[in-house]
Design a protein around this motif. Structure first.
Motif, PDB file in Angstrom:
ATOM      1  N   ALA A 222       0.863  -1.175   0.000  1.00 32.55           N
ATOM      2  CA  ALA A 222       0.000   0.000   0.000  1.00 32.55           C
ATOM      3  C   ALA A 222       0.902   1.229   0.000  1.00 32.55           C
ATOM      4  O   ALA A 222       1.823   1.325   0.815  1.00 32.55           O
TER       5      ALA A 222
ATOM      6  N   ILE B 196      -3.788  -6.126   6.430  1.00 34.93           N
ATOM      7  CA  ILE B 196      -4.967  -5.442   5.904  1.00 34.93           C
ATOM      8  C   ILE B 196      -5.632  -6.400   4.922  1.00 34.93           C
ATOM      9  O   ILE B 196      -5.028  -6.783   3.915  1.00 34.93           O
TER      10      ILE B 196
ATOM     11  N   ILE C 239      -7.008   2.046   2.185  1.00 34.91           N
ATOM     12  CA  ILE C 239      -5.545   2.080   2.227  1.00 34.91           C
ATOM     13  C   ILE C 239      -5.055   3.427   1.709  1.00 34.91           C
ATOM     14  O   ILE C 239      -5.802   4.196   1.099  1.00 34.91           O
TER      15      ILE C 239
ATOM     16  N   PRO D 114       2.527  -3.153   4.210  1.00 37.74           N
ATOM     17  CA  PRO D 114       1.885  -2.623   5.414  1.00 37.74           C
ATOM     18  C   PRO D 114       2.507  -3.186   6.682  1.00 37.74           C
ATOM     19  O   PRO D 114       2.946  -4.340   6.721  1.00 37.74           O
TER      20      PRO D 114
END
Length: 261
Positions: free
Chosen positions: A20, A29, A43, A25
Motif C-alpha cells: 500500500a 490489511i 488504504i 503494510p
C-alpha cells in the motif's frame, strides 16, 4: 470477484494487501467478499498490490494505483476451482492430466521436495493470475499447484499445440509471482504430433500467448526475459461517439426509459 466457471459472484474470497503506497503494510490489511462478490479496503494513496485467494480455487494478484479521496476499482478477478488433486510421491514422481487429455504434467522421481497433491487446472483467458501486457492474447492457460511443496528439479507440461493455424507469434509464458511479471519459457515440440511441451521450475500459471499483428506488434522477449507490451492506442474518431440521454437521470421502474441521441 467471480467464479469463472459459472460467471456468478463469489463470496468468501480473501483480498489481502501486500503493498500500500508502494510499501508493505506494518499490519495485516484484508477483506472478505460478500454474497455479491464485493469487498472494500481503506488504504493509503499510491501503488497497491492485492493477493486474492479462496480455498479450493486458483489464486490471483492485482495491481492498482490508489487515488486519494476517490474510489479505485482494480480489474475484476475471476477465480477457477482447482482441478482434482493427485497424490505424487517424491520418490516415484508421477503424472497428472486434464480429463479431456489436452494437457499433462509429468513429475520425475525426486523433482518434488516432498510428497504432494498436484493439481492441474485449465483456465480461461479471463482467469489469468495477472493480466498480460497490451498486445498479447492468451491462447491456452494452465495452473499447476503442488500445495506449497517446492520443486527440486524442473517438471514437464505437455499440451495440445493451441497456436496451430493462428496468426501472430505464439510463445510460452510462466507467471513470476515474486517479480509480478510474465516471463518467456522455452516451447518445444513434444514426441507426439500436434503437441508441445514446456519445462517449469516452480508451480505457477503457464500460458501460451499470441502476439497481435495490428495495429502494433509487441516486442518478442528472449527466453527468461520479461514480457512487455505496446503503448495504449488512441481510438480513431470514427470509433468515438458522444451519447446524450434524455432525461439524464432515470429511476428504476417497469416504465423507466431514456432516449439516447
Amino acid at each position: 470477484m467471480y467464479d469463472d466457471t459459472t460467471g456468478r459472484p463469489l463470496p468468501g474470497v480473501t483480498v489481502s494487501v501486500l503493498e500500500a503506497g508502494g510499501v508493505q503494510p506494518a499490519a495485516t490489511i484484508e477483506a472478505t467478499t460478500d454474497s455479491r462478490g464485493r469487498y472494500r479496503l481503506a488504504i493509503v494513496a499510491g501503488p497497491a498490490r492485492l493477493r486474492i485467494a479462496r480455498g479450493g480455487y486458483t489464486g490471483l494478484w492485482r495491481d492498482a494505483n490508489v487515488v486519494a479521496d476517490a474510489v479505485t476499482t482494480p480489474l475484476d478477478a475471476r477465480l477457477s476451482p482447482l482441478g482434482a488433486g493427485s497424490a505424487i510421491t517424491r520418490r516415484d514422481g508421477g503424472s497428472v492430466a486434464l480429463p479431456d487429455g489436452s494437457a499433462r504434467v509429468d513429475v520425475g522421481p525426486g523433482a518434488l521436495a516432498g510428497d504432494a497433491s498436484l493439481s492441474l487446472t485449465s483456465l480461461s483467458g479471463q482467469a489469468l493470475p495477472a493480466a498480460l501486457p497490451l498486445g498479447w492474447s492468451p491462447v491456452a492457460v494452465l495452473d499447476v499447484t503442488t500445495g506449497g511443496v517446492p520443486l527440486t528439479a524442473p517438471i514437464t507440461v505437455e499440451l495440445a499445440d493451441p497456436s496451430a493455424g493462428t496468426a501472430g507469434v505464439a510463445i510460452a509464458l510462466r507467471y513470476d509471482v515474486a517479480a509480478r511479471v510474465w516471463r518467456r519459457s522455452a516451447l518445444e515440440p513434444a514426441a507426439a504430433a500436434g503437441r508441445v511441451r514446456v519445462l517449469m521450475d516452480a508451480p505457477t500459471a503457464l500460458a501460451i500467448a499470441r502476439a497481435d499483428v495490428a495495429p502494433a506488434a509487441p516486442p518478442i522477449p528472449l527466453e527468461g526475459a520479461t514480457l512487455s507490451g505496446v503503448a495504449p492506442q488512441s481510438l480513431p474518431p470514427i470509433a468515438v461517439v458522444d451519447l446524450t440521454p434524455s432525461p439524464r437521470i432515470v429511476f428504476a421502474g417497469p416504465s423507466a426509459r431514456a432516449d439516447v441521441a
